[in-house]
Write a protein that holds these residues in place. Structure first.
Motif, PDB file in Angstrom:
ATOM      1  N   MET A 193      -5.534  23.435   1.342  1.00  0.00           N
ATOM      2  CA  MET A 193      -4.306  23.787   0.638  1.00  0.00           C
ATOM      3  C   MET A 193      -3.161  23.964   1.636  1.00  0.00           C
ATOM      4  O   MET A 193      -2.073  23.441   1.437  1.00  0.00           O
ATOM      5  CB  MET A 193      -4.485  25.057  -0.186  1.00  0.00           C
ATOM      6  CG  MET A 193      -3.185  25.459  -0.888  1.00  0.00           C
ATOM      7  SD  MET A 193      -3.266  27.030  -1.716  1.00  0.00           S
ATOM      8  CE  MET A 193      -4.166  26.578  -3.158  1.00  0.00           C
ATOM      9  N   ARG A 194      -3.411  24.688   2.703  1.00  0.00           N
ATOM     10  CA  ARG A 194      -2.364  24.915   3.707  1.00  0.00           C
ATOM     11  C   ARG A 194      -1.951  23.597   4.378  1.00  0.00           C
ATOM     12  O   ARG A 194      -0.788  23.385   4.675  1.00  0.00           O
ATOM     13  CB  ARG A 194      -2.812  25.937   4.733  1.00  0.00           C
ATOM     14  CG  ARG A 194      -2.880  27.333   4.154  1.00  0.00           C
ATOM     15  CD  ARG A 194      -2.804  28.383   5.245  1.00  0.00           C
ATOM     16  NE  ARG A 194      -2.910  29.712   4.694  1.00  0.00           N
ATOM     17  CZ  ARG A 194      -1.891  30.429   4.251  1.00  0.00           C
ATOM     18  NH1 ARG A 194      -0.679  29.928   4.282  1.00  0.00           N
ATOM     19  NH2 ARG A 194      -2.077  31.632   3.772  1.00  0.00           N
ATOM     20  N   GLN A 195      -2.914  22.719   4.613  1.00  0.00           N
ATOM     21  CA  GLN A 195      -2.588  21.413   5.184  1.00  0.00           C
ATOM     22  C   GLN A 195      -1.672  20.629   4.251  1.00  0.00           C
ATOM     23  O   GLN A 195      -0.691  20.022   4.682  1.00  0.00           O
ATOM     24  CB  GLN A 195      -3.869  20.611   5.454  1.00  0.00           C
ATOM     25  CG  GLN A 195      -4.681  21.128   6.609  1.00  0.00           C
ATOM     26  CD  GLN A 195      -6.014  20.403   6.757  1.00  0.00           C
ATOM     27  OE1 GLN A 195      -6.389  19.576   5.924  1.00  0.00           O
ATOM     28  NE2 GLN A 195      -6.734  20.729   7.816  1.00  0.00           N
ATOM     29  N   ARG A 196      -1.989  20.663   2.957  1.00  0.00           N
ATOM     30  CA  ARG A 196      -1.182  19.934   1.970  1.00  0.00           C
ATOM     31  C   ARG A 196       0.207  20.546   1.865  1.00  0.00           C
ATOM     32  O   ARG A 196       1.206  19.832   1.767  1.00  0.00           O
ATOM     33  CB  ARG A 196      -1.887  19.957   0.609  1.00  0.00           C
ATOM     34  CG  ARG A 196      -1.250  19.071  -0.405  1.00  0.00           C
ATOM     35  CD  ARG A 196      -1.435  17.619  -0.006  1.00  0.00           C
ATOM     36  NE  ARG A 196      -0.959  16.794  -1.091  1.00  0.00           N
ATOM     37  CZ  ARG A 196      -0.507  15.577  -0.930  1.00  0.00           C
ATOM     38  NH1 ARG A 196      -0.497  15.027   0.249  1.00  0.00           N
ATOM     39  NH2 ARG A 196      -0.088  14.892  -1.959  1.00  0.00           N
ATOM     40  N   ILE A 197       0.285  21.881   1.887  1.00  0.00           N
ATOM     41  CA  ILE A 197       1.590  22.549   1.855  1.00  0.00           C
ATOM     42  C   ILE A 197       2.404  22.138   3.074  1.00  0.00           C
ATOM     43  O   ILE A 197       3.591  21.820   2.964  1.00  0.00           O
ATOM     44  CB  ILE A 197       1.416  24.086   1.782  1.00  0.00           C
ATOM     45  CG1 ILE A 197       0.869  24.488   0.415  1.00  0.00           C
ATOM     46  CG2 ILE A 197       2.734  24.797   2.068  1.00  0.00           C
ATOM     47  CD1 ILE A 197       0.428  25.946   0.332  1.00  0.00           C
ATOM     48  N   ALA A 198       1.779  22.117   4.242  1.00  0.00           N
ATOM     49  CA  ALA A 198       2.477  21.722   5.468  1.00  0.00           C
ATOM     50  C   ALA A 198       2.981  20.284   5.368  1.00  0.00           C
ATOM     51  O   ALA A 198       4.112  19.977   5.769  1.00  0.00           O
ATOM     52  CB  ALA A 198       1.559  21.896   6.676  1.00  0.00           C
ATOM     53  N   GLU A 199       2.144  19.397   4.834  1.00  0.00           N
ATOM     54  CA  GLU A 199       2.550  18.001   4.653  1.00  0.00           C
ATOM     55  C   GLU A 199       3.769  17.903   3.740  1.00  0.00           C
ATOM     56  O   GLU A 199       4.728  17.185   4.025  1.00  0.00           O
ATOM     57  CB  GLU A 199       1.406  17.177   4.056  1.00  0.00           C
ATOM     58  CG  GLU A 199       0.267  16.910   4.998  1.00  0.00           C
ATOM     59  CD  GLU A 199      -0.922  16.263   4.285  1.00  0.00           C
ATOM     60  OE1 GLU A 199      -0.775  15.808   3.121  1.00  0.00           O
ATOM     61  OE2 GLU A 199      -2.010  16.226   4.893  1.00  0.00           O
TER      62      GLU A 199
ATOM     63  N   GLN B  63      11.409  18.234   4.409  1.00  0.00           N
ATOM     64  CA  GLN B  63      12.335  18.415   5.526  1.00  0.00           C
ATOM     65  C   GLN B  63      12.904  17.068   5.973  1.00  0.00           C
ATOM     66  O   GLN B  63      14.072  16.965   6.332  1.00  0.00           O
ATOM     67  CB  GLN B  63      11.597  19.090   6.672  1.00  0.00           C
ATOM     68  CG  GLN B  63      12.452  19.471   7.853  1.00  0.00           C
ATOM     69  CD  GLN B  63      11.622  20.145   8.933  1.00  0.00           C
ATOM     70  OE1 GLN B  63      10.508  19.709   9.238  1.00  0.00           O
ATOM     71  NE2 GLN B  63      12.149  21.207   9.486  1.00  0.00           N
ATOM     72  N   GLU B  64      12.079  16.018   5.921  1.00  0.00           N
ATOM     73  CA  GLU B  64      12.507  14.702   6.382  1.00  0.00           C
ATOM     74  C   GLU B  64      13.335  13.948   5.355  1.00  0.00           C
ATOM     75  O   GLU B  64      14.073  13.029   5.713  1.00  0.00           O
ATOM     76  CB  GLU B  64      11.276  13.874   6.765  1.00  0.00           C
ATOM     77  CG  GLU B  64      10.578  14.405   8.006  1.00  0.00           C
ATOM     78  CD  GLU B  64       9.241  13.737   8.288  1.00  0.00           C
ATOM     79  OE1 GLU B  64       8.768  12.956   7.418  1.00  0.00           O
ATOM     80  OE2 GLU B  64       8.677  14.000   9.351  1.00  0.00           O
ATOM     81  N   THR B  65      13.238  14.306   4.076  1.00  0.00           N
ATOM     82  CA  THR B  65      13.922  13.525   3.041  1.00  0.00           C
ATOM     83  C   THR B  65      15.060  14.255   2.344  1.00  0.00           C
ATOM     84  O   THR B  65      15.813  13.633   1.610  1.00  0.00           O
ATOM     85  CB  THR B  65      12.913  13.065   1.964  1.00  0.00           C
ATOM     86  OG1 THR B  65      12.295  14.215   1.385  1.00  0.00           O
ATOM     87  CG2 THR B  65      11.854  12.152   2.555  1.00  0.00           C
ATOM     88  N   ASN B  66      15.184  15.561   2.542  1.00  0.00           N
ATOM     89  CA  ASN B  66      16.216  16.325   1.841  1.00  0.00           C
ATOM     90  C   ASN B  66      17.140  17.029   2.827  1.00  0.00           C
ATOM     91  O   ASN B  66      16.682  17.557   3.839  1.00  0.00           O
ATOM     92  CB  ASN B  66      15.580  17.405   0.945  1.00  0.00           C
ATOM     93  CG  ASN B  66      14.735  16.807  -0.148  1.00  0.00           C
ATOM     94  OD1 ASN B  66      15.200  15.977  -0.908  1.00  0.00           O
ATOM     95  ND2 ASN B  66      13.482  17.207  -0.216  1.00  0.00           N
TER      96      ASN B  66
END
Length: 132
Positions: free
Chosen positions: A4-10, A16-19
């Motif tokens: 879950m934390r990995q998915r949240i980080a992704e 961050q990269e698109t907005n």
């Protein structure tokens, strides 16, 4: 790190990269709000069945700011700027696996009591594992 934390980080990195994002911090004097809560808390609870918290006041202040500066509440659709005649405000509530951020729809039409009840309802749903 859990899945879950990995998915949240992704997702956070993707966002961050698109907005475009901007975070600012301002100190404000909350002594007036604290005095207001202290003075009217018992009466508010008796009348509305919920406590008067800071979040409803912050939401109402955000609504006032968005109505004063409508371009901040606008979005871009192709070549057009779309101005909204409503204010949807996201708030954070605790859930068993972390925070969730449900949206208070049409906050401009809500009183502090309505906002507090909505936040409490979202919090109760989140604690039960339901989507607010």
């Amino acid at each position: 790190m859990s899945r879950m934390r990995q998915r949240i980080a992704e997702r956070l990195k993707e966002s961050q990269e698109t907005n475009a994002a901007l975070t600012t911090f301002n100190e404000i004097d909350c002594s007036g709000m604290m005095a207001l809560r202290k003075k009217y808390q018992d009466e508010f609870v008796a009348k509305h069945g919920t406590k008067l918290g800071f979040m409803s006041m912050f939401v109402r202040a955000s609504v006032a700011a968005l109505q004063d500066q409508p371009a901040v509440n606008a979005s871009i659709d192709g070549q057009e700027i779309v101005f909204k005649d409503y204010c949807d405000i996201s708030v954070a509530v605790a859930a068993p696996k972390g925070l969730v951020t449900p949206v208070i729809r049409n906050a401009e039409a809500m009183s502090c009591a309505d906002i507090e009840k909505t936040i409490a309802m979202y919090g109760a749903k989140a604690k039960q594992g339901q989507s607010p």
